[in-house]
Design a protein around this motif. Structure first.
Motif, mmCIF file in Angstrom:
data_model
loop_
_atom_site.group_PDB
_atom_site.id
_atom_site.type_symbol
_atom_site.label_atom_id
_atom_site.label_comp_id
_atom_site.label_asym_id
_atom_site.label_seq_id
_atom_site.Cartn_x
_atom_site.Cartn_y
_atom_site.Cartn_z
ATOM 1 N N PHE A 1 -0.930 8.128 3.619
ATOM 2 C CA PHE A 1 -0.739 7.977 5.056
ATOM 3 C C PHE A 1 0.325 8.914 5.609
ATOM 4 N N ALA A 2 0.098 9.339 6.860
ATOM 5 C CA ALA A 2 1.030 10.250 7.524
ATOM 6 C C ALA A 2 2.153 9.504 8.229
ATOM 7 N N ALA A 3 1.933 8.226 8.597
ATOM 8 C CA ALA A 3 2.960 7.408 9.253
ATOM 9 C C ALA A 3 2.558 5.944 9.136
ATOM 10 N N SER B 1 8.435 11.462 2.839
ATOM 11 C CA SER B 1 8.003 12.276 3.977
ATOM 12 C C SER B 1 7.209 11.469 4.999
ATOM 13 N N MET B 2 6.985 10.173 4.760
ATOM 14 C CA MET B 2 6.209 9.340 5.677
ATOM 15 C C MET B 2 7.141 8.592 6.633
ATOM 16 N N PRO B 3 7.127 8.891 7.929
ATOM 17 C CA PRO B 3 7.944 8.155 8.895
ATOM 18 C C PRO B 3 7.501 6.692 8.981
ATOM 19 N N ILE B 4 8.459 5.799 9.218
ATOM 20 C CA ILE B 4 8.189 4.368 9.249
ATOM 21 C C ILE B 4 8.859 3.756 10.479
ATOM 22 N N MET C 1 18.669 5.920 1.696
ATOM 23 C CA MET C 1 17.958 6.853 0.829
ATOM 24 C C MET C 1 17.464 8.090 1.574
ATOM 25 N N GLY C 2 17.758 8.161 2.878
ATOM 26 C CA GLY C 2 17.418 9.358 3.638
ATOM 27 C C GLY C 2 16.031 9.379 4.237
ATOM 28 N N TYR C 3 15.398 8.210 4.395
ATOM 29 C CA TYR C 3 14.055 8.153 4.970
ATOM 30 C C TYR C 3 14.116 8.235 6.491
ATOM 31 N N ILE D 1 0.832 -1.204 0.000
ATOM 32 C CA ILE D 1 0.000 0.000 0.000
ATOM 33 C C ILE D 1 0.866 1.253 0.000
ATOM 34 N N ALA D 2 1.924 1.247 0.801
ATOM 35 C CA ALA D 2 2.809 2.414 0.860
ATOM 36 C C ALA D 2 3.448 2.698 -0.487
ATOM 37 N N ALA D 3 3.701 1.639 -1.259
ATOM 38 C CA ALA D 3 4.302 1.813 -2.581
ATOM 39 C C ALA D 3 3.275 2.262 -3.615
ATOM 40 N N GLN D 4 2.077 1.694 -3.563
ATOM 41 C CA GLN D 4 1.073 1.987 -4.583
ATOM 42 C C GLN D 4 0.243 3.235 -4.279
#
Length: 239
Positions: free
Chosen positions: A153-155, A174-177, A203-205, A145-148
């Motif tokens: 989502f905010a987090a 920009s989505m914290p994981i 990648m800087g996430y 879902i996060a990819a598509q």
């Protein structure tokens, strides 16, 4: 508050390869294909929801694992936030917990997102504060879902989910994981979450990994009791 929603139709473009005795040729075609999915779900409302007539609330989408799939909605209560709800815990946001009706199939993530969209329209939900979490097979669905749907989502918090590392390139930066995994997991190896986390860091996430020593595939028993997890969600809102 259980409910049942009949979901969506989609169109697919189908290319047919036709073979003839003398030669082969590629023909283009287009057919309308209707795909319907029925999803049962639980929807939790925080106490404050009834006390306010105008305030919009955050919502947490929870996706269960393979063991809770099928036609018995009560199974969803066995793990994760729904289990905590049955034990008397209150949350400061709505919780949407659908059930995957297929015991031997992956989550239909497009159906899940169609359900989420309808619930968001029908209730006082803040679309900038939608949060995503899931365990095991539901954790894998979270990555998908996060990819598509990278702008929804905010987090996101993922617990012992299978993690296709190439998805890292498609997830919203920009989505914290927050990732959780047992180091002795024999079903979905800890290295899956470790490799994905490392890739996202490169990648800087904004990503963190919580590893549980001596824990197998049941990492959700610790993860959803993790101190600060639910407050962590509420720290984030989409711009």
């Amino acid at each position: 508050m259980p409910g049942l929603i009949r979901l969506f139709s989609v169109a697919f473009v189908i290319c047919t390869l036709c073979s003839c005795s003398a030669q082969s040729r590629l023909e283009s075609g287009k057919k309308e294909v209707s795909v319907s999915e029925s999803l049962e779900y639980y929807l939790y409302f925080p106490p404050e929801y009834q006390e306010s007539s105008s305030k919009r609330f955050p919502l947490l989408l929870f996706l269960h694992g393979g063991g809770e799939s099928g036609g018995d909605l009560e199974l969803i209560r066995e793990n994760g936030p729904p289990k905590l709800l049955t034990e008397g815990k209150d949350f400061p946001f709505l919780i949407l917990a659908p059930q995957n009706p297929h015991k031997k199939q992956w989550w239909n993530v497009r159906a899940v997102m169609a359900l989420l969209e309808q619930i968001t329209r029908e209730y006082r939900i803040d679309p900038k504060r939608l949060y995503l979490t899931g365990l095991s097979r539901g954790g894998n669905a979270c990555w998908e879902i996060a990819a598509q749907f990278p702008d929804t989502f905010a987090a996101m918090a993922v617990v012992c989910g299978m993690t296709p590392v190439p998805y890292a390139h498609w997830i919203n930066k920009s989505m914290p994981i927050w990732v959780f995994h047992g180091k002795e997991d024999p079903v979905i190896l800890f290295s899956e979450s470790e490799q994905m986390t490392r890739k996202l860091e490169e990648m800087g996430y904004d990503v963190r990994l919580t590893a549980y020593e001596g824990v197998g595939h049941n990492a959700w028993e610790k993860a959803y009791l993790e101190e600060g997890l639910y407050e962590w969600f509420l720290n984030y809102s989409k711009e």
